[in-house]
Design an enzyme around this catalytic site. Structure first.
Site, PDB file in Angstrom:
ATOM      1  N   HIS A  50      -0.038   1.720  -2.413  1.00  0.00           N
ATOM      2  CA  HIS A  50       0.953   0.991  -1.606  1.00  0.00           C
ATOM      3  C   HIS A  50       1.094  -0.450  -2.111  1.00  0.00           C
ATOM      4  O   HIS A  50       2.204  -0.982  -2.200  1.00  0.00           O
ATOM      5  CB  HIS A  50       0.515   0.929  -0.138  1.00  0.00           C
ATOM      6  CG  HIS A  50       0.373   2.252   0.542  1.00  0.00           C
ATOM      7  ND1 HIS A  50      -0.852   2.759   0.917  1.00  0.00           N
ATOM      8  CD2 HIS A  50       1.296   3.174   0.930  1.00  0.00           C
ATOM      9  CE1 HIS A  50      -0.677   3.926   1.521  1.00  0.00           C
ATOM     10  NE2 HIS A  50       0.612   4.208   1.541  1.00  0.00           N
ATOM     11  N   SER A 198      -4.444   8.265  -2.071  1.00  0.00           N
ATOM     12  CA  SER A 198      -3.718   8.815  -0.926  1.00  0.00           C
ATOM     13  C   SER A 198      -4.455   8.421   0.343  1.00  0.00           C
ATOM     14  O   SER A 198      -5.692   8.364   0.357  1.00  0.00           O
ATOM     15  CB  SER A 198      -3.659  10.338  -1.044  1.00  0.00           C
ATOM     16  OG  SER A 198      -3.424  10.917   0.221  1.00  0.00           O
TER      17      SER A 198
HETATM   18  P1  AMP Z   1       2.889   6.832   2.705  1.00  0.00           P
HETATM   19  O1  AMP Z   1       2.205   5.720   3.431  1.00  0.00           O
HETATM   20  O2  AMP Z   1       1.979   7.930   2.291  1.00  0.00           O
HETATM   21  O3  AMP Z   1       4.142   7.304   3.425  1.00  0.00           O
HETATM   22  O4  AMP Z   1       3.407   6.201   1.331  1.00  0.00           O
HETATM   23  C1  AMP Z   1       4.244   5.085   1.329  1.00  0.00           C
HETATM   24  C2  AMP Z   1       4.763   4.861  -0.067  1.00  0.00           C
HETATM   25  O5  AMP Z   1       3.659   4.640  -0.949  1.00  0.00           O
HETATM   26  C3  AMP Z   1       5.527   6.070  -0.607  1.00  0.00           C
HETATM   27  O6  AMP Z   1       6.647   5.620  -1.354  1.00  0.00           O
HETATM   28  C4  AMP Z   1       4.503   6.724  -1.500  1.00  0.00           C
HETATM   29  O7  AMP Z   1       5.075   7.477  -2.556  1.00  0.00           O
HETATM   30  C5  AMP Z   1       3.772   5.514  -2.040  1.00  0.00           C
HETATM   31  N1  AMP Z   1       2.456   5.889  -2.544  1.00  0.00           N
HETATM   32  C6  AMP Z   1       1.524   6.637  -1.898  1.00  0.00           C
HETATM   33  N2  AMP Z   1       0.451   6.838  -2.700  1.00  0.00           N
HETATM   34  C7  AMP Z   1       0.730   6.215  -3.873  1.00  0.00           C
HETATM   35  C8  AMP Z   1       0.024   6.079  -5.111  1.00  0.00           C
HETATM   36  N3  AMP Z   1      -1.193   6.624  -5.296  1.00  0.00           N
HETATM   37  N4  AMP Z   1       0.611   5.365  -6.105  1.00  0.00           N
HETATM   38  C9  AMP Z   1       1.842   4.818  -5.929  1.00  0.00           C
HETATM   39  N5  AMP Z   1       2.558   4.915  -4.785  1.00  0.00           N
HETATM   40  C10 AMP Z   1       2.013   5.607  -3.773  1.00  0.00           C
END
Ligand code: AMP
Length: 291
Positions: A50, A198
């Site tokens: 993030h 993640s």
């Molecule tokens: P989330 O909080 O899981 O909804 O993710 C929010 C944003 O962060 C989304 O655009 C995801 O694709 C991005 N994101 C999550 N994990 C990663 C990662 N390991 N590397 C880059 N971006 C990420």
């Protein structure tokens, strides 16, 4: 919720707001000053993946807005909405030093007030893979992303390649509904051993975390086979699957080599092919991909 205010590296405060009215007030002043706004939508439980999106927004835009909202409409009835990790204070402590000026952390009723009855349905790229395994997921994603875009009115929005299909769904939504936002997709951040970062890896036991490495290992194998000249997609998928067979406790939801634009499975691998995997390790579902 305790609104927090922590100094950021830009010399401005990192403000946390929960209402659309406060968000709009903060943004109006920036708009009036002709400042560009970069936006990073998240569900919180922030990690370096993030933060890399925040850095990209910081590098490109005058102002950076991050939303933290665990969006109920993108979770299925048997998914982890209730237990999804939530820690606003820890998230804000990570965001402030990266120069995020505004954190929008609404309660569900702020986004979905009583009487809310409109959902956004993307078809095509939203249908296979995640769309098939998580019915309704992308309807929830598209709806919340469009609502957040309308509330924040960013110039540029930043997404991670980690959620490759989601990035295609957002691009489709923006193109089809003429949303005046530039979408940037940033590389997947990984742990030193290759595991894609993640928020859900927090659920993994040490043993399951080790098993979960099979996702990134199989993607690495696919890249190596392609680099060595292999173009038969079925051969590459078979070799990837062998690694999963050798890893008990991991169940594949899908593993595919697909066209990087349409997500249709391919017979021949090309430079525009994406390898997509979703697998369950214990009761944790992991996804990963590589181009
Ligand atoms: P989330 O909080 O899981 O909804 O993710 C929010 C944003 O962060 C989304 O655009 C995801 O694709 C991005 N994101 C999550 N994990 C990663 C990662 N390991 N590397 C880059 N971006 C990420």
């Amino acid at each position: 919720m305790n609104p927090a205010s922590i100094p950021s590296t830009t010399g401005h405060e990192c403000r946390v707001v929960g209402s659309h009215a406060e968000l709009r007030a903060a943004i109006q002043a920036w708009r009036a000053a002709k400042q560009t706004i970069g936006f990073v939508p998240t569900m919180g439980a922030l990690h370096a993946g993030h933060l890399s999106l925040v850095d990209a927004a910081r590098a490109e835009c005058d102002r950076v807005v991050v939303s933290i909202f665990v969006n109920p409409t993108q979770f299925g009835p048997n998914e982890d909405f209730e237990r999804y990790p939530r820690n606003l204070q820890a998230d804000v402590a990570l965001l402030a030093p990266r120069g995020a000026e505004l954190v929008f952390a609404p309660q569900p009723a702020e986004i979905y007030p009583p009487g809310h009855a409109t959902m956004v349905e993307v078809s095509g790229v939203a249908n296979p893979w995640e769309g098939a395994f998580r019915p309704g997921h992308f309807r929830g994603v598209a709806t919340v992303v469009l609502k957040l875009f309308n509330m924040v009115a960013p110039d540029v929005a930043f997404f991670g390649q980690k959620d490759f299909q989601q990035s295609l769904v957002v691009r489709r939504l923006v193109a089809d509904l003429n949303v005046p936002v530039v979408v940037r997709v940033c590389p997947t951040m990984r742990e030193a051993d290759g595991l894609a970062m993640s928020s859900r890896t927090a659920y993994l036991s040490t043993e399951d975390r080790r098993r979960g490495l099979v996702l990134s290992r199989s993607l690495k194998l696919a890249t190596e086979l392609f680099a060595a000249g292999e173009r038969d997609a079925h051969q590459i998928m078979a070799r990837m699957r062998e690694l999963f067979v050798a890893t008990p406790g991991v169940t594949i939801d899908y593993l595919s080599l697909a066209d990087g634009d349409t997500l249709a499975e391919v017979d021949r691998a090309t430079a525009n092919t994406v390898a997509l995997i979703a697998a369950r390790v214990g009761n944790v579902r992991l996804i990963d991909n590589c181009l």
